[in-house]
Design an enzyme around this catalytic site. Structure first.
Site, PDB file in Angstrom:
ATOM      1  N   ASP A  12      40.299  15.590 -97.774  1.00 58.67           N
ATOM      2  CA  ASP A  12      40.477  17.032 -97.567  1.00 58.67           C
ATOM      3  C   ASP A  12      41.962  17.399 -97.679  1.00 58.67           C
ATOM      4  OD1 ASP A  12      41.357  15.998 -95.160  1.00 58.67           O
ATOM      5  OD2 ASP A  12      40.129  17.319 -93.888  1.00 58.67           O
ATOM      6  N   SER A  13      42.818  16.399 -97.990  1.00 58.55           N
ATOM      7  CA  SER A  13      44.196  16.682 -98.428  1.00 58.55           C
ATOM      8  C   SER A  13      44.151  17.543 -99.691  1.00 58.55           C
ATOM      9  CB  SER A  13      44.955  15.380 -98.691  1.00 58.55           C
ATOM     10  OG  SER A  13      44.200  14.512 -99.493  1.00 58.55           O
ATOM     11  N   ASP A  28      35.491  13.066 -97.941  1.00 62.73           N
ATOM     12  CA  ASP A  28      35.970  13.507 -96.630  1.00 62.73           C
ATOM     13  C   ASP A  28      35.118  14.664 -96.116  1.00 62.73           C
ATOM     14  OD1 ASP A  28      37.864  12.766 -94.782  1.00 62.73           O
ATOM     15  OD2 ASP A  28      39.569  13.599 -95.892  1.00 62.73           O
ATOM     16  N   LYS A  35      33.943  10.159 -94.769  1.00 65.72           N
ATOM     17  CA  LYS A  35      34.992   9.896 -93.775  1.00 65.72           C
ATOM     18  C   LYS A  35      35.111  11.102 -92.859  1.00 65.72           C
ATOM     19  CE  LYS A  35      39.634  10.016 -94.634  1.00 65.72           C
ATOM     20  NZ  LYS A  35      40.041  11.076 -93.656  1.00 65.72           N
ATOM     21  N   GLU A  57      37.218  12.433 -88.936  1.00 72.08           N
ATOM     22  CA  GLU A  57      38.346  12.175 -88.028  1.00 72.08           C
ATOM     23  C   GLU A  57      37.882  12.171 -86.582  1.00 72.08           C
ATOM     24  OE1 GLU A  57      41.525  14.960 -88.818  1.00 72.08           O
ATOM     25  OE2 GLU A  57      41.533  14.494 -90.960  1.00 72.08           O
ATOM     26  N   GLU A  84      46.315   6.352 -89.334  1.00 66.54           N
ATOM     27  CA  GLU A  84      47.403   7.157 -89.915  1.00 66.54           C
ATOM     28  C   GLU A  84      48.489   7.416 -88.877  1.00 66.54           C
ATOM     29  OE1 GLU A  84      46.340  10.724 -92.081  1.00 66.54           O
ATOM     30  OE2 GLU A  84      48.449  11.304 -92.279  1.00 66.54           O
TER      31      GLU A  84
HETATM   32  O1  KIV Z   1      42.586  13.717 -96.693  1.00 66.98           O
HETATM   33  C1  KIV Z   1      43.158  12.666 -97.005  1.00 66.98           C
HETATM   34  O2  KIV Z   1      43.680  12.503 -98.119  1.00 66.98           O
HETATM   35  C2  KIV Z   1      43.222  11.602 -96.017  1.00 66.98           C
HETATM   36  C3  KIV Z   1      44.122  10.438 -96.313  1.00 66.98           C
HETATM   37  C4  KIV Z   1      45.519  10.851 -96.070  1.00 66.98           C
HETATM   38  C5  KIV Z   1      43.752   9.238 -95.537  1.00 66.98           C
HETATM   39  O3  KIV Z   1      42.598  11.688 -95.014  1.00 66.98           O
END
Ligand code: KIV
Length: 274
Positions: A49-50, A88, A118, A120, A191
């Site tokens: 989600d970056s 994500d 993924k 958090e 992280e």
């Molecule tokens: O969203 C993302 O790119 C991430 C990575 C920085 C691990 O969570």
């Protein structure tokens, strides 16, 4: 470039941890970059989600929607990568209720083609991890500096430091790591964690740890692709190593094109049809 043929699966990451071979990962958000990363032999691609910050130009990852994640995961899986593709789960796609969380995780697989998701959180996310894993969707977790908690943390700050400002922070990080293992996560991103703490967690956890700003002792490493390639502006966080300056390379190419067109040096006969 290196191309190995066997598809990377969730159990393969576990095998890499046991064998001691470092796991390599990068983010990608579209077909051409997924293809390039995969041809280089990366082990897994995270459609992170970056996306919000490096592709959409937002200040945080918070505005990213489920539809946007599904779309970008779909672009990545169009490359049919050998690498495992992890999608994500964006902010509020898994925090509101268990049923929503399962349905949203399912969308990333059914519509996007991801092979794992993924999310958090540590102790606070254990219930939702368990529920998603129970429907056979593999979950990678993410603890330490969790970008979706930017406002609680008061910025993107290293977590689990020994300093007096975060009493008990190291113990909490270890509790989080143990909770996500017990909930059934198959790997965990660490992280923004001091390297000695990341080393300790990596030693005690039975699942792979994937570090970003967590030192060299994790089972694997991940970076945001735009940071590594020099495509994310002037600021480079301490934990990033820039392997290229594509912003410069692209600027040079575009400037040369503009000059050529203005000077009538392009197109020439060889670029024209007769
Ligand atoms: O969203 C993302 O790119 C991430 C990575 C920085 C691990 O969570």
């Amino acid at each position: 470039m290196q191309h190995r043929s066997a598809k990377i699966s969730v159990p393969e990451l576990q095998r890499l941890k046991v064998s001691g071979q470092k796991i390599t990962a990068l983010t990608a958000y579209d077909y051409p970059f997924a293809r390039i990363l995969d041809n280089c032999g990366i082990d897994f691609i995270l459609v992170g989600d970056s996306l919000g910050t490096v592709v959409q130009g937002a200040d945080t990852t918070l505005p990213v929607s489920m539809d946007e994640m599904v779309y970008h995961i779909h672009l990545v899986t169009k490359a049919r990568p050998r690498a495992l593709v992890v999608g994500d789960m964006p902010f509020l796609s898994y925090q509101v209720g268990i049923c929503d969380a399962i349905a949203n995780a399912g969308r990333l697989l059914k519509e996007g083609g991801a092979e794992a998701v993924k999310l958090e959180g540590g102790v606070n996310a254990a219930r939702v991890i368990k529920a998603i894993v129970n429907v056979d969707i593999p979950v990678m977790d993410h603890i330490g500096l969790t970008p979706q908690s930017v406002h609680r943390m008061g910025g993107y700050k290293v977590q689990g430091k020994k300093s007096g400002r975060q009493p008990g922070a190291r113990e909490r990080l270890i509790e989080d790591a143990e909770a996500v293992v017990n909930a059934g996560a198959f790997a965990v991103v660490l992280e923004g964690v001091p390297l000695d703490l990341a080393a300790e967690v990596t030693k005690v956890l039975p699942i792979p740890t994937i570090g970003i700003g967590a030192g060299p002792h994790c089972d694997g490493q991940i970076l945001v692709m735009h940071d590594l390639l020099g495509l994310s502006g002037d600021f480079t966080p301490k934990f990033v190593k820039r392997y290229a300056n594509l912003e410069q390379t692209i600027s040079d190419a575009v400037s040369a094109y503009i000059s050529d067109v203005r000077d009538e040096a392009f197109p020439q006969d060889e670029h024209s049809f007769h």
